[in-house]
Each structure stands twice: as C-alpha cells, then as structure tokens.
Design a protein around this motif. Sequence first.
Motif, short mmCIF file in Angstrom:
data_model
loop_
_atom_site.label_atom_id
_atom_site.label_comp_id
_atom_site.label_asym_id
_atom_site.label_seq_id
_atom_site.Cartn_x
_atom_site.Cartn_y
_atom_site.Cartn_z
N GLU A 178 -4.85 -1.95 6.12
CA GLU A 178 -4.75 -0.49 6.04
C GLU A 178 -5.45 0.02 4.79
N GLU A 235 -1.39 -2.04 14.08
CA GLU A 235 -0.24 -2.19 14.99
C GLU A 235 -0.27 -3.60 15.58
N LYS A 236 0.37 -4.53 14.88
CA LYS A 236 0.31 -5.93 15.31
C LYS A 236 1.01 -6.17 16.64
N THR A 237 2.01 -5.34 16.95
CA THR A 237 2.78 -5.57 18.18
C THR A 237 1.93 -5.41 19.43
N SER A 265 -3.91 2.50 10.28
CA SER A 265 -2.72 1.67 10.49
C SER A 265 -3.09 0.48 11.36
N ALA A 289 -5.51 -1.41 16.11
CA ALA A 289 -5.45 -0.62 14.88
C ALA A 289 -5.90 0.80 15.20
#
Length: 360
Positions: free
Chosen positions: A94, A65-67, A63, A71
């Motif tokens: 991903e 996780e841009k926030t 995954s 990753a």
Amino acid sequence: MNTKSDHKTAKAPSERRAYLYKGVGETVGVVTLDGRPERLFVSWPSDDPLDAEGVRGVARIKSVEKTFASAFVALPGGQDVLLPIRPDMPRLVEGGVVEIEIKTASRLDKAAVARFVAEGQGEPRVIDTAPTVEALLRHYVKAGSPTTGEKALAAVEEAEADALAIVFALPGGGDIAVETTRALATVDVDLGAREAADSKRASRQANMAALSVASRVLRLKGLGGIIIFDLVGRGHDGQALTTAARNLFAPDNPGVGIGAISKFGTLEMIVPRRAPPILDRLLTRNGSPNPRYVARQLARALEREGRADPGGRLTARCAAAVAEAFAAELDAGVAERLGRRFVIESRSDFGIDRIEVSAG
C-alpha cells in the motif's frame, strides 16, 4: 416486436466498412459487417478519459485485498481500479506504485479492471491515453477512410436501433432473442417457419445461422462474460457447432473459451469484456431511455430540420428531463452550428423517448 433481419449477409461476405459521425456533443463510429452494424463506438465530451480500455500509466496502490487476490489502484485523478494479483507479480505494498493498463472499463456498479505491466517507476502519471473513436475504426477496418456525413449518421442510427433490439431474424427463417441478466447473456434460438428436407437439417441450419448473427450482435451490444446459447433441436453435431463458434468469435480473441454442448442442448462460452455494454449509455439503470442520449437525438433532428429550412425558426418539443440534458450539454453547440433560431419546449405529456421538431 422489434425484429432485425440479416438477409443482407448474402451479398458480400466478410466485408467490413467504417463510418464516422461527429455531431454536437458526440463522436460515434460504426463498423459494419456485410452491411449490418457490428461495432458501435461512442464518445461524449463528459466521458472520463481514464476509464477506458487501453489507458496506461503508473498508479498508486491504495489497498491490497489478500482475501480475493486483488488490489485497488488509482491513476492521478482517476477512480479506483481493480488489479488482480498473479503469483508471478512482485509483492504489492500500500502506497507503492505499479505500472498498469486498463483492461476493462467500469460498468454500472463494477470497477474498471487493470492488468499488471511492470513495477512502477517515478510518480503516478498517465503514460498512454485510450484510443480515439477514429483510431478504433482504423484498427478494425484498415482499408480506406471512414464514410462521414449523412451516410455515417444513417449508419449510426441503424446501429443504435440494432443495439436496442432484442429479437433478430435469421436468414432462411427463425430468429434469436439476445437478453442479459446480471450474471450472463443468453441467446435463445427459435426455429420459426424455417423449411428444410427434415427437422434435424432445419435445426442444424438455424443453429449455425444463430451463431453467425449472434456473434455480430453481441459485439455490437458490447456484451461479454458468460454467453449461453439455447440451441434448437436435439442430437447436435457438437464438433461442427463448436468449430463454427470458434471461427465466428475469433475476432473477440484473445480470451474466448467455448464449452461442449450440454445434455440440455445449450452451448456455453465466455467472451472477454472490454468496453461497457452500449446499453449502459443508451438506457438508464431501470431500462428506460437515457435523457442524455435522447437529447443528442434531438440535436440531430434540429440539425436535419435546420439544413432543410436554412432560414426557418425551429421548435423542438421533448420531455423535461431531455430538455434539461440538452440545455446542460448541447444548447451552445447547436446554436453555434445553426444560429440562435430554435426554441426547446418542455412537455409534461411527452415520454422520455418522444421528440418533435418543426419549422415555421
């Protein structure tokens, strides 16, 4: 109060030695600095071989996780690992693959952290495993072979006792207390009965000694992240203290950062985390002795008594949780070394850290 003294340091400055102990269900290495334990490496057969600094391989991106610019990736058969995303890295997708190296092993509820090596090629796989205890000892002590046998076990047990201690005496008087919270580690400097021509000189000497002792102790305990020294006295020589800290913590580079002394008399620094704190292995989450570690102490005690009385029957007494850990992980190995001439008695009135071994 468990107080450790560093008076041995005056003997042979900057001398490092290595010790290697191979017991039942454990391989343990110790590096000493001027006769006192500085690093402690422990390997148990049940350890996850992919959850260790230095493991390298091609991992699958699970995954992105841009926030929080990270990753989650995983090597085949491994746990999820956090991979921080840098601006100079290629775009991660991903299901794709990326070559990584484990930078920090997992600890308690925190995932391991990896660093980006290159874009992945081929199927996910492990390229390099983590260095062994023997390899780590050779890395830190390049001269000669590690000491083994009874001397090595004595060094291991001294290192474990130091790792579990909180208060450490300073040469010349005074002491430091090394404690941790979830966020950081603290080093509280106490002047004690240190004598000097004036209080300012005594404070300076104590603070210098505290930096020296703490640098060793923090390495031994495997503590990193934010470290705060609560220095003793006022009107500190900031340049002298920060220069001393920079030199003493140089073995922990790259990544050591040292701040200026605050108006409150504290010195803040950051030390890279690489291996999990050794107390994560010696203690449980609530701070009580780890039954698996105490079971290994029991195995050592059985071997000692077995060597002292080669033909005698041995009886070991311990808490139920320790007996369970011994039966699950160590019983067969001890029997292979000693023969089936011992019994383990589970005692409800024993604390976790109490063990007794007798012959007869």
